[in-house]
Enzyme design. Structure first.
Site, PDB file in Angstrom:
ATOM      1  CG  ASN A   7       8.793 -36.872  51.863  1.00  0.00           C
ATOM      2  OD1 ASN A   7       7.836 -36.289  52.342  1.00  0.00           O
ATOM      3  ND2 ASN A   7       9.296 -37.959  52.415  1.00  0.00           N
ATOM      4  CD  GLU A  34       6.759 -38.772  55.020  1.00  0.00           C
ATOM      5  OE1 GLU A  34       6.127 -38.969  56.078  1.00  0.00           O
ATOM      6  OE2 GLU A  34       7.800 -38.100  54.967  1.00  0.00           O
ATOM      7  CG  ASP A 147      12.488 -39.722  51.475  1.00  0.00           C
ATOM      8  OD1 ASP A 147      13.696 -39.991  51.635  1.00  0.00           O
ATOM      9  OD2 ASP A 147      11.735 -39.435  52.425  1.00  0.00           O
ATOM     10  CG  ASN A 149      14.058 -42.228  54.492  1.00  0.00           C
ATOM     11  OD1 ASN A 149      14.358 -41.201  55.103  1.00  0.00           O
ATOM     12  ND2 ASN A 149      12.812 -42.576  54.268  1.00  0.00           N
ATOM     13  CG  ASP A 218      14.537 -36.234  49.021  1.00  0.00           C
ATOM     14  OD1 ASP A 218      13.426 -36.769  49.130  1.00  0.00           O
ATOM     15  OD2 ASP A 218      15.096 -35.617  49.961  1.00  0.00           O
ATOM     16  CG  ASP A 247      10.705 -33.001  56.623  1.00  0.00           C
ATOM     17  OD1 ASP A 247       9.951 -33.242  55.660  1.00  0.00           O
ATOM     18  OD2 ASP A 247      10.854 -33.781  57.572  1.00  0.00           O
ATOM     19  CG  HIS A 248      12.003 -34.554  52.204  1.00  0.00           C
ATOM     20  ND1 HIS A 248      12.964 -35.516  51.935  1.00  0.00           N
ATOM     21  CD2 HIS A 248      11.366 -34.969  53.339  1.00  0.00           C
ATOM     22  CE1 HIS A 248      12.904 -36.468  52.853  1.00  0.00           C
ATOM     23  NE2 HIS A 248      11.948 -36.161  53.714  1.00  0.00           N
TER      24      HIS A 248
END
Length: 257
Positions: A7, A34, A147, A149, A218, A247-248
């Site tokens: 991501n 994303e 990802d 989530n 992930d 941030d991933h």
């Protein structure tokens, strides 16, 4: 063959990092989530210059997914979105690469268990489960990357007490993850690494990465037919240390040829 998911939290911002990472770690297939860009502005020329082909499903401002395959590999039978599910958010793309069905997904976040977005997450997950079940019938050799989530277990969260029944860790989300596994899939990372404090996402705030206060959301699920070929699965933390990182960070699966 090496398959990765990442991501990137805006491909426009992170394109130089993607190109650098592909140079440092030339995986055969990279799934991106994303993108945060429209379909017609995808940087195909830059991707091709790096030696990769691409199929993508873009959306301005948020969402967007892509599959990159290192040339001369081909992306065949590309399908965008979940069939028979009228979802306006562009979160899923699938393609066959070297005989392996690759499904790249940016799973719904849900925001909070009391948010109006949470029921949408559960509805979306149910439709994804239906889609993956059908794809497994057609393509026994299958990978589901993205990802998610969803942190599948308490050991996938830095502070299980504070995350208890919160979004990413709620029982319905974890049950959905287990239903995906029950279709005939395995969490490839857990085939090899049973250690705690292994994460793929860290909040930008409060030095969470430096303090290793993250979550593992992930994942790369591998079908039973491909499982015997799995050699290794690792979380590559290096890009999270770069300037202006996502941030991933990438997760990489290696399969025997």
């Amino acid at each position: 063959m090496r398959f990765a998911t990442w991501n990137v939290n805006s491909l426009k911002v992170r394109l130089p990092q993607v190109i650098q990472w592909l140079s440092d770690s030339p995986v055969d297939v990279l799934c991106l989530q994303e993108l945060k860009m429209d379909q017609d502005v995808f940087p195909l020329a830059d991707i091709e210059a790096a030696g990769y082909r691409a199929a993508w499903f873009g959306q301005k401002t948020y969402n967007g997914v892509a599959i990159l395959a290192r040339a001369p590999l081909e992306l065949e039978d590309v399908v965008c979105g979940i069939p028979d599910y009228g979802d306006e958010q562009r979160r899923v793309i699938a393609a066959t690469v070297n005989g392996i069905r690759v499904i790249c997904g940016y799973f719904v976040n849900g925001e909070a268990v009391d948010s109006p977005k949470y029921p949408y997450k559960l509805e979306w997950l149910a439709n994804l489960e239906r889609y993956v079940a059908a794809e497994l019938q057609r393509h026994p050799q299958l990978l589901l990357l993205g990802d998610y989530n969803i942190a599948p277990e308490d050991r996938d969260v830095y502070d299980p007490e504070s995350w208890h029944e919160q979004v990413l860790c709620s029982t319905p989300e974890r049950e959905s993850f287990r239903r995906l596994i029950a279709l005939g899939l395995s969490d490839s990372f857990r085939l090899f690494n049973q250690e705690e404090k292994q994460y793929s996402w860290w909040d930008y705030r409060a030095m969470m990465f430096r303090r290793n206060k993250g979550v593992r959301i992930d994942h790369i699920l591998v079908s039973d037919a491909l499982k015997p070929r799995a050699l290794d699965c690792v979380i590559d933390k290096a890009p999270r240390k770069w300037e202006r990182p996502s941030d991933h960070t990438p997760v990489v699966l290696t399969l025997a040829d």
